[in-house]
Motif scaffolding. Structure first.
Motif, PDB file in Angstrom:
ATOM      1  N   VAL A 154     -30.397  19.152  48.358  1.00 20.02           N
ATOM      2  CA  VAL A 154     -29.784  17.899  48.598  1.00 20.02           C
ATOM      3  C   VAL A 154     -30.787  16.873  49.618  1.00 20.02           C
ATOM      4  O   VAL A 154     -31.446  17.699  50.553  1.00 20.02           O
ATOM      5  CB  VAL A 154     -28.633  18.272  49.738  1.00 20.02           C
ATOM      6  CG1 VAL A 154     -27.818  17.055  50.187  1.00 20.02           C
ATOM      7  CG2 VAL A 154     -27.754  18.968  48.772  1.00 20.02           C
ATOM      8  N   VAL A 155     -30.751  15.627  49.795  1.00 16.69           N
ATOM      9  CA  VAL A 155     -31.758  15.023  50.576  1.00 16.69           C
ATOM     10  C   VAL A 155     -30.939  14.183  51.322  1.00 16.69           C
ATOM     11  O   VAL A 155     -29.364  13.788  51.037  1.00 16.69           O
ATOM     12  CB  VAL A 155     -32.698  13.954  49.915  1.00 16.69           C
ATOM     13  CG1 VAL A 155     -33.429  13.080  50.530  1.00 16.69           C
ATOM     14  CG2 VAL A 155     -33.434  14.678  48.789  1.00 16.69           C
ATOM     15  N   VAL A 156     -30.903  14.189  52.760  1.00 16.42           N
ATOM     16  CA  VAL A 156     -30.185  13.491  53.705  1.00 16.42           C
ATOM     17  C   VAL A 156     -31.142  12.436  54.458  1.00 16.42           C
ATOM     18  O   VAL A 156     -32.291  12.556  54.741  1.00 16.42           O
ATOM     19  CB  VAL A 156     -29.677  14.325  54.690  1.00 16.42           C
ATOM     20  CG1 VAL A 156     -28.731  13.625  55.717  1.00 16.42           C
ATOM     21  CG2 VAL A 156     -28.770  15.322  53.945  1.00 16.42           C
ATOM     22  N   HIS A 157     -30.406  11.082  54.450  1.00 16.05           N
ATOM     23  CA  HIS A 157     -31.184  10.096  55.355  1.00 16.05           C
ATOM     24  C   HIS A 157     -30.743  10.506  56.772  1.00 16.05           C
ATOM     25  O   HIS A 157     -29.429  10.275  57.389  1.00 16.05           O
ATOM     26  CB  HIS A 157     -30.731   8.711  55.140  1.00 16.05           C
ATOM     27  CG  HIS A 157     -31.568   7.682  55.684  1.00 16.05           C
ATOM     28  ND1 HIS A 157     -31.760   7.499  57.087  1.00 16.05           N
ATOM     29  CD2 HIS A 157     -32.558   6.886  55.351  1.00 16.05           C
ATOM     30  CE1 HIS A 157     -32.292   6.436  57.307  1.00 16.05           C
ATOM     31  NE2 HIS A 157     -32.668   6.026  56.395  1.00 16.05           N
ATOM     32  N   LEU A 158     -31.781  11.103  57.624  1.00 17.42           N
ATOM     33  CA  LEU A 158     -31.385  11.568  58.858  1.00 17.42           C
ATOM     34  C   LEU A 158     -31.928  10.321  59.978  1.00 17.42           C
ATOM     35  O   LEU A 158     -32.822  10.664  60.667  1.00 17.42           O
ATOM     36  CB  LEU A 158     -32.138  12.962  59.160  1.00 17.42           C
ATOM     37  CG  LEU A 158     -31.600  13.926  60.433  1.00 17.42           C
ATOM     38  CD1 LEU A 158     -30.113  14.086  60.335  1.00 17.42           C
ATOM     39  CD2 LEU A 158     -32.232  15.070  60.488  1.00 17.42           C
ATOM     40  N   ASP A 159     -31.318   9.464  59.936  1.00 19.91           N
ATOM     41  CA  ASP A 159     -31.409   8.404  61.159  1.00 19.91           C
ATOM     42  C   ASP A 159     -32.936   8.047  61.253  1.00 19.91           C
ATOM     43  O   ASP A 159     -33.195   8.216  62.264  1.00 19.91           O
ATOM     44  CB  ASP A 159     -30.650   8.964  62.282  1.00 19.91           C
ATOM     45  CG  ASP A 159     -30.146   7.741  63.231  1.00 19.91           C
ATOM     46  OD1 ASP A 159     -30.281   6.723  62.884  1.00 19.91           O
ATOM     47  OD2 ASP A 159     -30.251   7.995  64.425  1.00 19.91           O
ATOM     48  N   GLY A 160     -33.501   7.669  60.204  1.00 26.42           N
ATOM     49  CA  GLY A 160     -34.968   7.103  60.536  1.00 26.42           C
ATOM     50  C   GLY A 160     -35.998   8.047  59.704  1.00 26.42           C
ATOM     51  O   GLY A 160     -37.159   7.583  59.543  1.00 26.42           O
ATOM     52  N   ARG A 161     -35.364   9.193  59.076  1.00 27.69           N
ATOM     53  CA  ARG A 161     -36.504  10.049  58.226  1.00 27.69           C
ATOM     54  C   ARG A 161     -35.786  10.724  57.049  1.00 27.69           C
ATOM     55  O   ARG A 161     -34.481  10.801  57.108  1.00 27.69           O
ATOM     56  CB  ARG A 161     -36.996  10.831  59.084  1.00 27.69           C
ATOM     57  CG  ARG A 161     -36.544  12.095  59.819  1.00 27.69           C
ATOM     58  CD  ARG A 161     -37.291  12.771  60.794  1.00 27.69           C
ATOM     59  NE  ARG A 161     -36.435  13.485  61.643  1.00 27.69           N
ATOM     60  CZ  ARG A 161     -36.149  14.774  61.367  1.00 27.69           C
ATOM     61  NH1 ARG A 161     -36.721  15.279  60.318  1.00 27.69           N
ATOM     62  NH2 ARG A 161     -35.560  15.570  62.283  1.00 27.69           N
ATOM     63  N   LEU A 162     -36.285  11.248  56.239  1.00 31.89           N
ATOM     64  CA  LEU A 162     -35.586  11.868  54.871  1.00 31.89           C
ATOM     65  C   LEU A 162     -36.040  13.465  55.217  1.00 31.89           C
ATOM     66  O   LEU A 162     -37.108  13.687  55.675  1.00 31.89           O
ATOM     67  CB  LEU A 162     -36.012  11.296  53.851  1.00 31.89           C
ATOM     68  CG  LEU A 162     -35.980  10.110  53.384  1.00 31.89           C
ATOM     69  CD1 LEU A 162     -36.710   9.773  52.068  1.00 31.89           C
ATOM     70  CD2 LEU A 162     -34.619   9.692  53.505  1.00 31.89           C
ATOM     71  N   VAL A 163     -34.817  14.270  55.318  1.00 30.10           N
ATOM     72  CA  VAL A 163     -34.738  15.777  55.199  1.00 30.10           C
ATOM     73  C   VAL A 163     -34.261  16.182  53.754  1.00 30.10           C
ATOM     74  O   VAL A 163     -33.400  15.789  53.183  1.00 30.10           O
ATOM     75  CB  VAL A 163     -34.195  16.347  56.360  1.00 30.10           C
ATOM     76  CG1 VAL A 163     -34.850  15.810  57.385  1.00 30.10           C
ATOM     77  CG2 VAL A 163     -32.726  15.728  56.356  1.00 30.10           C
ATOM     78  N   VAL A 178     -41.064   7.951  56.713  1.00 29.76           N
ATOM     79  CA  VAL A 178     -40.280   7.186  57.699  1.00 29.76           C
ATOM     80  C   VAL A 178     -39.681   6.251  57.030  1.00 29.76           C
ATOM     81  O   VAL A 178     -39.936   5.471  55.958  1.00 29.76           O
ATOM     82  CB  VAL A 178     -41.034   6.464  58.575  1.00 29.76           C
ATOM     83  CG1 VAL A 178     -40.169   5.411  59.496  1.00 29.76           C
ATOM     84  CG2 VAL A 178     -41.830   7.292  59.448  1.00 29.76           C
ATOM     85  N   ALA A 179     -38.012   6.224  57.203  1.00 34.62           N
ATOM     86  CA  ALA A 179     -37.247   5.445  56.397  1.00 34.62           C
ATOM     87  C   ALA A 179     -36.286   4.553  57.581  1.00 34.62           C
ATOM     88  O   ALA A 179     -34.833   4.604  57.058  1.00 34.62           O
ATOM     89  CB  ALA A 179     -36.335   6.408  55.612  1.00 34.62           C
ATOM     90  N   PHE A 194     -36.047   4.074  49.232  1.00 31.78           N
ATOM     91  CA  PHE A 194     -35.294   3.823  50.413  1.00 31.78           C
ATOM     92  C   PHE A 194     -36.102   2.662  51.010  1.00 31.78           C
ATOM     93  O   PHE A 194     -37.195   2.563  50.758  1.00 31.78           O
ATOM     94  CB  PHE A 194     -35.386   5.131  51.418  1.00 31.78           C
ATOM     95  CG  PHE A 194     -36.855   5.662  51.518  1.00 31.78           C
ATOM     96  CD1 PHE A 194     -37.785   5.008  52.587  1.00 31.78           C
ATOM     97  CD2 PHE A 194     -37.420   6.262  50.555  1.00 31.78           C
ATOM     98  CE1 PHE A 194     -38.872   5.601  52.813  1.00 31.78           C
ATOM     99  CE2 PHE A 194     -38.621   6.983  50.813  1.00 31.78           C
ATOM    100  CZ  PHE A 194     -39.474   6.489  51.789  1.00 31.78           C
ATOM    101  N   PRO A 195     -35.369   1.759  51.871  1.00 33.52           N
ATOM    102  CA  PRO A 195     -35.895   0.578  52.512  1.00 33.52           C
ATOM    103  C   PRO A 195     -36.861   1.166  53.708  1.00 33.52           C
ATOM    104  O   PRO A 195     -36.728   2.078  54.042  1.00 33.52           O
ATOM    105  CB  PRO A 195     -34.750  -0.294  53.089  1.00 33.52           C
ATOM    106  CG  PRO A 195     -33.837   0.728  53.092  1.00 33.52           C
ATOM    107  CD  PRO A 195     -33.892   1.994  52.322  1.00 33.52           C
ATOM    108  N   VAL A 196     -37.751  -0.017  53.743  1.00 31.20           N
ATOM    109  CA  VAL A 196     -38.905   0.572  54.919  1.00 31.20           C
ATOM    110  C   VAL A 196     -39.183  -0.794  55.949  1.00 31.20           C
ATOM    111  O   VAL A 196     -38.808  -1.955  55.249  1.00 31.20           O
ATOM    112  CB  VAL A 196     -40.324   1.083  54.217  1.00 31.20           C
ATOM    113  CG1 VAL A 196     -40.001   2.347  53.639  1.00 31.20           C
ATOM    114  CG2 VAL A 196     -40.876   0.016  53.351  1.00 31.20           C
TER     115      VAL A 196
END
Length: 323
Positions: A154-163, A178-179, A194-196
């Motif tokens: 599973v990939v999560v957008h963690l408030d500015g980065r991907l985990v 950095v996202a 993802f947007p940058v």
């Protein structure tokens, strides 16, 4: 009521949206006609909606998470441990057997670290299988978009980065990108879009603005940039959706800008060709805000959800409205 999220069955048999009024609306894709309304919940502030890859099921997530038979109001299950503050996103696994949800832990002006969670559920029984805290060392870090990789992680957008969360080892790892351009993303064949942000000079001052998309290959760690052909108009751009076409050849981004200096709210859809990384088309929506978007299964159309509560279908070839 605002249409908060939209998803399309991969089979093309139906589309589904969830509104701020808590109603799930099911529609026919070709003509855009509403066929069913489900009273899911009284009011929805944060939510997600998804259709399983086999088009058998659909899930609507808010504070109560319910799985329905695809395109119908027949309940399959209610996920057994609802989240008090609601979820920010929800996604079926590639084999349609599991559902992942994220929550931010935000509540008005406060932050509940215990509420910032990634959860994985059994899609047919509703049993909670995994629960992972996302907040770090007391920081207000919320889980936003969630998607599955083909290998079952599973990939999560963690408030500015991907985990990445591996279910087998139950470990959370940083993907090293950095996202910050938006709290959205989408995944296709192990590639995460993802947007940058980038830095630009505006009136002699350096500002951080969204400059396009980036695609990360989760297997190799390599990234590819998909820049805007021209910057979006000045203003505080909010990216509200990223979507892959089913064949992986195109990417779309939905963005909105709030009213400023006498300019009314504005929204756009931007489409790129993935192979050459070039912007193919952009068009301005009739609505003042786009809240989500999805490609039609044939890749020829894009359906957007907006703050009027309506869905609209657009032709990818020229940006003309279909319905």
């Amino acid at each position: 009521a605002h249409a908060r999220a939209v998803a399309i069955a991969p089979s093309g048999a139906f589309m589904v949206s969830l509104g701020a009024d808590g109603k799930i609306r099911v529609g026919e894709l070709e003509a855009g006609e509403e066929t069913l309304v489900i009273n899911h919940r009284a009011v929805v502030y944060r939510c997600g909606v998804d259709v399983s890859p086999d088009s058998q099921w659909m899930v609507a997530g808010s504070a109560n998470l319910t799985v329905y038979q695809g395109g119908t109001k027949k309940k399959v299950c209610v996920l057994k441990r609802p989240t008090r503050k609601g979820v920010t996103d929800v996604a079926f696994s590639p084999d349609s057997a599991h559902i992942a949800t994220t929550a931010t832990g935000q509540d008005g002006g406060g932050f509940d670290a215990d509420g910032s969670r990634l959860r994985v559920w059994d899609a047919q029984s509703g049993a909670l299988l995994h629960e992972v805290a996302l907040a770090e060392d007391g920081r207000a870090v919320g889980g936003w978009a969630v998607r599955w990789l083909d290998d079952g992680a599973v990939v999560v957008h963690l408030d500015g980065r991907l985990v990445r969360f591996d279910l087998d080892s139950q470990t959370l790892s940083d993907l090293g990108v950095v996202a910050r351009g938006g709290r959205v993303m989408d995944v296709h064949d192990g590639r995460i879009a993802f947007p940058v942000d980038g830095r630009v000079e505006v009136d002699g001052r350096s500002r951080s603005v969204v400059v396009g998309l980036q695609v990360l290959d989760a297997g190799t760690g390599l990234t590819v940039d998909l820049p805007f052909a021209e910057p979006l108009p000045a203003g505080r751009v909010r990216v509200t959706g990223v979507a892959w076409s089913a064949d992986g050849t195109r990417l779309a981004l939905g963005a909105s800008i709030g009213a400023h200096q006498g300019v009314p709210n504005q929204s756009w859809v931007v489409v790129w060709g993935v192979e050459d990384g070039l912007e193919l088309l952009r068009w301005e929506l009739m609505s003042s805000e786009v809240n989500g978007l999805a490609f039609t299964p044939d890749g020829l159309g894009i359906v957007t959800a907006d703050n009027t509560g309506e869905l609209h279908r657009w032709a990818v070839a020229d940006g003309d409205i279909v319905w």
